[in-house]
Scaffold this active site. Structure first.
Site, PDB file in Angstrom:
ATOM      1  CB  SER A 180     -36.743  40.674  -0.906  1.00  0.00           C
ATOM      2  OG  SER A 180     -37.454  39.539  -1.345  1.00  0.00           O
ATOM      3  CE  LYS A 233     -35.248  38.710  -5.089  1.00  0.00           C
ATOM      4  NZ  LYS A 233     -35.203  39.596  -3.908  1.00  0.00           N
TER       5      LYS A 233
END
Length: 956
Positions: A851, A894
């Protein structure tokens, strides 16, 4: 006088035997001629034979008049002296005289037979004398004078020194292990015999194998001379024959060779009557000890009594007594060996035996106590058996085995819901135990097996409870938030309410530590009103912990699953399998495969434990597993479980948990009353924000407990009656704040981008930093061919403890960034002229995952365009080599990390839109989200001042 004529020197000898008895000093010397040739052979042949045979002469004496044959008779056969006529014991009885007369006749008959057998080839000479002791050795053949002293070896002969950990006395025999270094040093002397010098090591070196005997200072100066022989089986044997002293060491290398001198007894002292008196005292003391301590001296004691009564040589007597008593005192025995006086040596031995009395008394007590215990146990066993027989005859009591069989039969009759196959197994085992002796080990093993079989809840299920209001109330009262999990449990209960029964399910809670995975499982059991059992498989390598041990092993027992059923006494409990992502694996067994049989709905209907060896139905059990990371769960297990993720708590949730759960609980645990401590909401918010960075609540709980402890100390000391915790005095209780901000930069510099990552502990910010180094051009003075050779190729280097996936992402990002920049600005040759260094801070923390691609590309382009990224921007997503931004995981974690770091803008892949929109409103507030389909969407937000360059794109 016994003498050897000169003519004996010229005889062809192979064997010389000296036979004698105590009633006469007559010595018969048989001279055997092994030469089978006739006497008519020529003189040359005779001379050669004489020369060859002279080297094989030997003499051996048997001093049967001195010692009893029962002790050390082989040692005394080699003693090279004989006594005068009548020199034996004066008190010999008539039996001894008769034996001696028989020996005389036997010797004469042997002489006569040999003369007749050899037809005159044997020469016999009988010599008689009553005055002197004759020296018998090889040197005897070279002297006519009978006054020569005994010489088995020269006075200044050299021997190899053998260091020993124990003291050897004259007359000691036994095998010996000689190393190669000793064997190579052993050289026979002139008489063909091989000798070693045994010397005791000093105390400091005695038990150190590396230093034993390595220096001459490490051994005592006085020892014994031993003759060494090699048996046909290849084993070396030794026999000690003389006390010796080292005169001078001949070499300085281990093993040492030294010249020695003998230490002989004083002939006049040997006539001292005190010697016989001391030996008698020792004999009497030994016999007295045997009567006082019969349990200590029981082996060969009668033989020893007979032996010590007939030994009149002090040296051999010393060895016999010390060996019998086992006097293992090296220093004391060495003093005896070094003492020259025979009387003093015997006195020292006498006192040493006297000092043994306390030890003998202790040994006698131990032996007696052991015998008493053994006797008591035997008597108890005998009486118990007699009592059983009497009761059985009177009919007052049934046999213990019959009671055991009856107990298991009654238990079996109570198991009405057990399957026929399992019932037959129990019946067979009951019959088997009835045929086995109760004292056998198999009986106890069968009894233990039947205990497990009959105590399991076969077909017993607790009642299902389907009250949604009660379940919701329990879940809400125990946990704040966790709406997804609560909703799933309510759905599970609703399905059971409609069906009328609850089928077993396998749920798996995945989340960071401290997020309530274990406690929510307890709340589920409480809401369903079912029994709860928990066990952990973290670090488990043995599959027997799951499926049990086979009954062939000693101490075998069922696995954890069957144990849980026995403890809960129901076949449908809630079983929590904790830390399933940390289960071990090895070549000899795979616990995850064993767990697969437990969790698979198709297999757990007839789960077979190795110990029970009969099927058990686990289909109604509600299994709940917990893990910190879904990536570490074996794929086969993950496929059979329903995954529910616990992303952790945001700041608002943590504040509510501290206020409504942790503080009230800690007040009770510490015994502090509510009016003795007050904590404001601002203080709680300060604690959550600046003293903790975890997404769970364990660290917050420790901080609140610390405040309570310090408050309790002040209350007990009397320094305060009430504590009001404020922002001003918070540091007095918790110290300086541990965290200020997750952000390294208030203003983002060129080449730096704030990425978002998902870890086992929740979300976190992950900075990517890039810098460049210009490639040095070759000198223009060089020829063009050399300039081309010296031209360095541009490259990229990554640091920061990146994993394999992130390393590949950096390579893809570098390739894409070069191509993307070429289309944006064809005149920009930055990547052609610079080496790139890409780094992620905190290199001690391993980093990996798919990611970080867009973050790396943005960092490289910021460096190439010399343009910083927009402030307060965070991003996450993986980029393909063609610029496509693909889906990632951990959107909630996140987002929480972005809010905690003060970021206001976040870039997510477009396919993660649904994940973000499902988040609670208080998490999404104050966050501006951009969804990227390809990288140009990221570029537009990251570099607003360079958006005009996007018009140049043709491919991307």
């Amino acid at each position: 006088m016994l003498s050897i004529n000169n003519k004996l020197k010229n005889l062809k000898l192979s064997t010389v035997k000296n036979l004698y008895n105590k009633s006469s000093s007559i010595s018969i010397i048989l001279v055997n001629n092994n030469n089978n040739n006739n006497n008519n052979n020529n003189n040359n042949n005779n001379n050669n034979n004489n020369n060859n045979n002279n080297n094989n002469n030997f003499i051996s004496l048997s001093t049967t008049n001195l010692f009893n044959q029962k002790l050390c008779i082989e040692s005394y056969k080699k003693v090279n002296y004989c006594k005068k006529k009548g020199g034996g014991n004066k008190n010999n009885d008539d039996n001894d005289n008769e034996k001696n007369e028989k020996n005389e006749k036997k010797v004469k008959n042997e002489k006569k037979e040999k003369n007749e057998k050899n037809d005159g080839n044997e020469k016999v000479e009988i010599v008689e004398d009553n005055d002197l002791i004759v020296p018998l050795s090889k040197e005897l053949l070279q002297f006519d004078k009978p006054s020569n002293k005994r010489k088995d070896w020269p006075l200044n002969s050299e021997v190899v020194i053998y260091p020993s950990n124990s003291v050897n006395f004259i007359g000691t025999t036994g095998p010996i292990n000689l190393g190669f270094q000793f064997i190579t040093r052993l050289v026979p002397n002139a008489s063909g015999k091989t000798f070693l010098g045994f010397f005791l090591c000093k105390d400091a070196y005695r038990n150190n194998n590396n230093q034993i005997g390595r220096t001459i200072d490490s051994i005592h100066n006085v020892g014994v001379l031993a003759q060494v022989t090699l048996s046909p089986s290849g084993i070396y044997h030794f026999e000690t024959i003389k006390r010796i002293r080292i005169k001078e060491v001949q070499n300085g290398q281990f093993p040492f060779i030294a010249s020695i001198e003998p230490l002989s007894n004083d002939e006049r002292e040997l006539k001292d009557p005190r010697i016989a008196e001391l030996m008698t005292k020792i004999n009497v003391l030994s016999l007295e000890y045997r009567k006082l301590y019969p349990d200590v001296y029981t082996i060969n004691s009668v033989d020893f009594e007979n032996q010590i009564e007939v030994i009149d040589n002090p040296d051999y007597y010393l060895a016999a007594v010390i060996n019998y008593y086992g006097l293992n005192y090296p220093d004391e025995c060495q003093k005896i060996l070094e003492t020259q006086s025979v009387v003093k040596r015997l006195e020292m031995l006498y006192h040493m035996i006297l000092n043994e009395q306390p030890l003998l008394a202790l040994q006698q007590k131990i032996a007696k106590d052991l015998d008493d215990k053994t006797t008591a146990y035997k008597n108890k066993l005998l009486l118990t058996e007699q009592l059983k027989k009497l009761k059985a005859l009177l009919g007052n009591e049934t046999d213990e085995k019959e009671k055991t069989i009856e107990k298991y039969q009654n238990k079996l009759s109570e198991l009405t819901l057990i399957s026929e196959s399992s019932k037959k197994v129990i019946q067979d085992e009951i019959y088997k135990i009835s045929t086995i002796d109760p004292s056998s080990s198999e009986y106890s093993a069968l009894k233990n097996y039947l205990e497990w079989l009959t105590n399991l809840p076969w077909g017993i299920y607790s009642a299902d409870y389907f009250d949604l209001k009660h379940s919701k109330m329990v879940l809400d009262s125990d946990h704040y938030g966790l709406e997804d999990i609560k909703q799933r449990i309510l759905e599970f209960i609703s399905v059971g309410h409609i069906k009328g029964t609850v089928q077993g399910k396998i749920l798996c809670f995945i989340g960071p530590p401290g997020t309530g995975k274990t406690s929510i499982a307890k709340s589920i059991a409480k809401a369903l009103k079912k029994e709860f059992f928990r066990f952990s498989v973290g670090g488990l390598f043995d599959e027997s912990e799951i499926k049990g041990h086979r009954r062939t092993y000693v101490g075998s027992m069922p696995g954890k699953i069957i144990q849980a059923l026995k403890i809960t006494q129901t076949s449908n409990p809630v079983i929590l399998i904790d830390e399933i992502d940390k289960i071990g694996k090895r070549n000899h067994g795979d616990p995850s495969s064993a767990l697969l049989e437990v969790l698979d709905p198709e297999q757990n209907v007839s789960f077979v434990d190795h110990y029970l060896d009969t099927p058990y139905d686990l289909s109604k059990v509600l299994f709940i597993c917990t893990a910190n990371s879904g990536q570490d769960i074996p794929a086969a297990l993950s496929d059979r479980m329903e995954i529910i993720r616990l992303p952790g708590y945001v700041e608002e949730e943590q504040i509510e948990i501290v206020k409504n759960f942790i503080i009230p609980k800690t007040f009770i645990d510490c015994g502090i009353k509510l009016d003795q401590l007050s904590i404001s909401d601002d203080v709680i918010k300060q604690i959550v924000k600046f003293y903790s960075r975890e997404v769970g609540i364990r660290e917050l709980e420790k901080l609140i407990e610390k405040i309570m402890r310090k408050t309790a100390l002040k209350l007990v000391n009397g320094t305060a009656e009430r504590v009001d915790l404020t922002l001003d005095n918070l540091e007095q209780y918790l110290g300086i704040p541990s965290y200020t901000s997750d952000r390294y930069y208030d203003v983002t510099p060129i080449g730096v981008v704030n990425g978002l990552a998902y870890t086992k502990k929740g979300g976190a910010t992950l900075y990517i930093e890039s810098t460049s180094e210009e490639i040095q051009k070759p000198l223009s003075s060089l020829p063009p061919s050399q300039q081309q050779q010296n031209q360095l190729e541009p490259s990229i280097k990554t640091t920061g403890n990146l994993g394999d996936v992130m390393s590949e992402s950096s390579t893809i990002a570098y390739t894409f960034a070069k191509n993307f920049l070429y289309e944006l600005d064809p005149n920009n040759t930055f990547f052609s002229n610079h080496n790139i260094h890409l780094h992620s801070p905190q290199g001690n923390i391993p980093k990996d995952g798919p990611s970080a691609g867009v973050t790396m590309v943005t960092s490289l382009l910021s460096l190439a365009l010399n343009e910083p990224v927009q402030n307060n921007l965070g991003m996450t997503g993986e980029v393909t080599i063609t610029g496509k931004v693909i889906t990632i995981g951990g959107v909630k974690e996140k987002t929480i990390a972005a809010k905690r770091s003060g970021l206001t803008s976040v870039i997510f892949p477009i396919n993660n839109r649904i994940n973000f929109e499902e988040l609670p409103t208080y998490i999404k507030n104050d966050i501006d989200v951009t969804y990227a389909n390809d990288y140009k969407d990221v570029f537009e937000v990251a570099f607003p001042n360079k958006k005009y360059l996007l018009n140049n794109l043709k491919t991307f």
